[in-house]
Design a protein around this motif. Structure first.
Motif, PDB file in Angstrom:
ATOM      1  N   SER A   1       0.929  -1.367   0.025  1.00  0.00           N
ATOM      2  CA  SER A   1       0.019  -0.049  -0.024  1.00  0.00           C
ATOM      3  C   SER A   1       0.858   1.302   0.086  1.00  0.00           C
ATOM      4  O   SER A   1       2.029   1.225   0.100  1.00  0.00           O
ATOM      5  CB  SER A   1      -0.903   0.092   1.381  1.00  0.00           C
TER       6      SER A   1
ATOM      7  N   GLU B   1      -0.299   5.531  -5.088  1.00  0.00           N
ATOM      8  CA  GLU B   1      -0.764   4.346  -5.759  1.00  0.00           C
ATOM      9  C   GLU B   1      -1.535   4.630  -6.901  1.00  0.00           C
ATOM     10  O   GLU B   1      -2.536   5.530  -6.829  1.00  0.00           O
ATOM     11  CB  GLU B   1      -1.650   3.486  -4.696  1.00  0.00           C
TER      12      GLU B   1
ATOM     13  N   LEU C   1      -4.027   2.505  -9.410  1.00  0.00           N
ATOM     14  CA  LEU C   1      -4.363   1.152  -9.478  1.00  0.00           C
ATOM     15  C   LEU C   1      -4.860   0.783 -10.978  1.00  0.00           C
ATOM     16  O   LEU C   1      -5.289   1.755 -11.630  1.00  0.00           O
ATOM     17  CB  LEU C   1      -5.933   0.800  -8.867  1.00  0.00           C
TER      18      LEU C   1
ATOM     19  N   GLY D   1      -0.161  -0.038  -8.875  1.00  0.00           N
ATOM     20  CA  GLY D   1       0.713  -0.498  -7.677  1.00  0.00           C
ATOM     21  C   GLY D   1       1.432   0.977  -7.210  1.00  0.00           C
ATOM     22  O   GLY D   1       1.072   2.093  -7.646  1.00  0.00           O
TER      23      GLY D   1
END
Length: 395
Positions: free
Chosen positions: A2, A55, A57, A60
């Motif tokens: 994360s 991040e 998506l 990552g």
């Protein structure tokens, strides 16, 4: 991983490049769904590289870097261009943004594609503004797969898909777990003194601890004064890993039958520069009066009165060589382009920059014939225990 538990140095770095007003900043903002960069019809709005850790998506954890146009003009423009090209040293993937409103490629754009190929950097090419002009098939880019983007659309799916295909293999190189049997007991010596950051341990220590835990090893974290008792209580210790500054004290306490190394030596191996830095160790022995040594740190922090980079290392080097050596210092992004004046570069472990940045710094030294060694390997040599510290890597 994360956003919160991935350090910047371990993220994929993606740089956006192009001429002024090609729409680099607009694409960055849409790709990240944030207003990271200023957008304006005025050329040259982006003046310095703009970085954002985040991040995206499904890509990552990444660091996105928006750069100034490499066609900038004037004296100030030359400085901006220099910083733009400097960004190539720290990225894993390059994104070249073309402007469909231009009828042909510029010399700067063609030279940039050539440079990316020479450096063997993964890249994608985007042609922006196809809402205002027809998409091109440039003869100079024959064989390249261009991505066409409507500047008024928020759909960045094609860009994300292309980036995913170029992502470096995410299999991390070995750090420490491959050096000890499974379920081993490993002691980590972590001094908490005036140099230790408040409320946390430094990144190499975190990385080693996590690697050991991921491989079901037992990690005992302690300070130097607690080591003797821990060794007495734990008879099955496979390895002791110490902070470099505690090397002298720790080496006297750890029996010869127990392997000993440092976080810095493990980082040199992890970054793939161990052999080169061993050459740097040999170069320390050849320093003479009047030679200049560069001591460089990749991070920036408040200097303590007994700072390792600016105080301890110069003293240790003078004591080790017996010579009147001169020193210069750099930190953060301020790594000199011209290294020819230096007889040696002593660099930190590079934990706060990504692998590409550290590898390029080492490569930069090698290309100019300047030996380089990291703090930990130098300190191990000063204490006469480098050979012992490397032994575990060769078993």
């Amino acid at each position: 991983m994360s956003l919160n538990n991935t350090a910047s140095g371990q993220r994929v770095h993606i740089g956006f490049f192009g001429i002024r007003n090609a729409g680099k900043s607009s694409i960055v903002n849409k790709l990240t769904n944030q207003s990271i960069s200023l957008v304006s019809a005025h050329k040259g709005t982006t003046t310095d590289p703009v970085k954002k850790a985040m991040e995206i998506l499904p890509i990552g954890p990444v660091v996105i870097i928006d750069t100034a146009g490499f066609d900038d003009e004037g004296d100030l423009g030359e400085l901006r261009k220099k910083r733009t090209y400097r960004t190539l040293d720290e990225i894993d993937i390059a994104v070249l943004v073309l402007d469909a409103r231009s009828e042909s490629l510029t010399a700067d754009e063609l030279d940039f594609v050539k440079l990316l190929k020479e450096r063997k950097l993964p890249y994608i090419i985007i042609e922006n503004h196809i809402d205002e002009a027809e998409a091109h098939e440039y003869s100079e880019l024959k064989g390249e797969s261009l991505i066409y983007v409507d500047a008024t659309s928020d759909d960045m799916s094609q860009v994300k898909e292309a980036l995913i295909k170029l992502l470096p293999e995410m299999k991390e190189p070995d750090l420490v777990a491959d050096l000890v049997p499974k379920k081993s007991t490993v002691i980590l010596v972590i001094p908490i003194d005036e140099s230790a950051p408040k409320g946390r341990v430094i990144l190499p220590q975190q990385m080693v601890l996590r690697d050991l835990l991921d491989h079901n090893c037992k990690a005992i974290c302690l300070q130097p004064e607690e080591l003797a008792e821990a060794l007495e209580e734990n008879k099955n210790v496979s390895l002791v890993i110490t902070d470099s500054q505690a090397f002298e004290k720790v080496s006297k306490l750890v029996p010869e039958e127990i392997a000993l190394t440092s976080f810095s030596i493990l980082m040199a191996r992890y970054r793939g520069s161990l052999a080169t830095q061993l050459e740097g160790v040999a170069a320390m022995k050849g320093l003479n009066d009047g030679d200049t040594v560069l001591i460089s740190e990749a991070c920036t922090h408040h200097r303590q009165c007994n700072d390792i980079g600016t105080v301890k290392l110069p003293g240790w080097i003078k004591n080790y060589t017996g010579k009147n050596v001169e020193f210069e210092f750099s930190s953060g992004n301020e790594f000199p382009e011209d290294l020819k004046k230096y007889k040696l570069v002593v660099h930190c472990g590079g934990c706060m920059v990504n692998a590409a940045e550290m590898q390029n710094r080492v490569k930069h030294c090698k290309q100019q014939g300047v030996p380089v060694v990291n703090y930990g390997m130098a300190i191990a040599e000063f204490n006469g225990i480098l050979d012992r510290s490397l032994k575990v890597l060769n078993n």
